[in-house]
Design a protein around this motif. Structure first.
Motif, short mmCIF file in Angstrom:
data_model
loop_
_atom_site.label_atom_id
_atom_site.label_comp_id
_atom_site.label_asym_id
_atom_site.label_seq_id
_atom_site.Cartn_x
_atom_site.Cartn_y
_atom_site.Cartn_z
N ALA A 126 0.85 -1.19 0.00
CA ALA A 126 0.00 0.00 0.00
C ALA A 126 0.88 1.23 0.00
O ALA A 126 1.98 1.21 0.53
N SER A 127 0.38 2.27 -0.58
CA SER A 127 1.13 3.53 -0.53
C SER A 127 0.79 4.24 0.78
O SER A 127 -0.33 4.16 1.27
N LEU A 128 1.80 4.88 1.32
CA LEU A 128 1.63 5.63 2.56
C LEU A 128 1.67 7.12 2.25
O LEU A 128 2.27 7.54 1.26
N PRO A 129 1.08 7.94 3.10
CA PRO A 129 1.21 9.38 2.92
C PRO A 129 2.68 9.79 2.97
O PRO A 129 3.50 9.11 3.61
N ALA A 130 3.01 10.87 2.35
CA ALA A 130 4.40 11.36 2.31
C ALA A 130 4.97 11.47 3.72
O ALA A 130 4.32 11.96 4.64
N GLY A 138 -7.35 7.24 9.33
CA GLY A 138 -7.94 7.66 8.05
C GLY A 138 -6.91 7.91 6.97
O GLY A 138 -7.24 8.46 5.92
N LYS A 139 -5.67 7.51 7.17
CA LYS A 139 -4.60 7.74 6.20
C LYS A 139 -4.15 6.45 5.51
O LYS A 139 -3.19 6.44 4.76
N GLY A 140 -4.82 5.33 5.82
CA GLY A 140 -4.45 4.06 5.20
C GLY A 140 -3.34 3.31 5.91
O GLY A 140 -2.80 2.35 5.38
N LEU A 178 -0.74 -5.14 4.68
CA LEU A 178 -0.10 -5.55 3.43
C LEU A 178 1.39 -5.82 3.63
O LEU A 178 1.95 -6.73 3.02
N GLU A 179 2.04 -5.06 4.50
CA GLU A 179 3.44 -5.32 4.82
C GLU A 179 3.58 -6.67 5.50
O GLU A 179 4.47 -7.46 5.17
N ALA A 180 2.70 -6.95 6.45
CA ALA A 180 2.72 -8.26 7.12
C ALA A 180 2.48 -9.37 6.11
O ALA A 180 3.16 -10.41 6.13
N ALA A 181 1.53 -9.17 5.20
CA ALA A 181 1.26 -10.18 4.17
C ALA A 181 2.46 -10.38 3.25
O ALA A 181 2.76 -11.52 2.86
N SER A 182 3.17 -9.32 2.95
CA SER A 182 4.39 -9.44 2.13
C SER A 182 5.45 -10.25 2.86
O SER A 182 6.14 -11.07 2.25
#
Length: 170
Positions: free
Chosen positions: A6-10, A113-115, A122-126
């Motif tokens: 997943a993409s994270l906020p900057a 609320g930022k994902g 998703l990191e854990a799944a990776s």
């Protein structure tokens, strides 16, 4: 198939907790799980004293770290742009069944609320995929009174599956 990322906020980054971060790791958990700030649906929040806090302590965390399935590399945190910790979760990898359970996962109120929750999943799944695993278990179901957790996991691409039976005693 690989779970993707997943993409994270900057300025946000997911990483494993580091040696020497005991206090910060305990504090991010406590902040994420402060009862009065949990993301209940409007009108569903139970009566909670505003000053109530999480009971998680350094002693609890040390006990968690001594558990046989604990691995520091799967004790994930999200570092915010200012260097503070914004979220945390542990992926409990069991090589015997090639599955990990994510528990607990919490995000500090100011960072919700930022994902971040979905990104940590998703990191854990990776990580599970890299270990040869094929399942990540998150023990939560959709609830109308507390929709945020299930909503975050669904948004990250996880699906609701029934894996248990509910037993009740009259």
């Amino acid at each position: 198939a690989s779970p993707g990322r997943a993409s994270l906020p900057a300025g946000y980054q997911i990483r494993s907790v580091r040696d020497g971060e005991l206090d910060a790791r305990v504090q991010v958990h406590r902040a994420a799980w402060r009862p009065a700030t949990l993301p209940w649906a409007a009108g569903s929040q139970p009566t909670i004293a505003p000053e109530a806090t999480s009971r998680f302590t350094a002693a609890n965390y040390n006990q968690v770290r001594r558990t046989w399935l604990y691995e520091q590399s799967r004790d994930l945190v999200v570092e915010a742009p200012d260097g503070t910790l914004a979220a945390c979760c542990i992926a409990w990898w069991d090589p015997a069944v090639k599955c990990a359970e994510i528990e607990p996962l919490g995000v500090v109120p100011g960072h919700r609320g930022k994902g971040l929750a979905g990104a940590m999943c998703l990191e854990a799944a990776s990580q599970v995929d890299a270990l040869g695993g094929d399942q990540v278990f998150i023990n939560v179901g959709p609830r109308s009174d507390y929709p945020a957790p299930a909503g975050a996991y669904l948004k990250a691409g996880f699906e609701v599956r029934s894996r248990a039976r509910i037993f009740e005693r009259s």
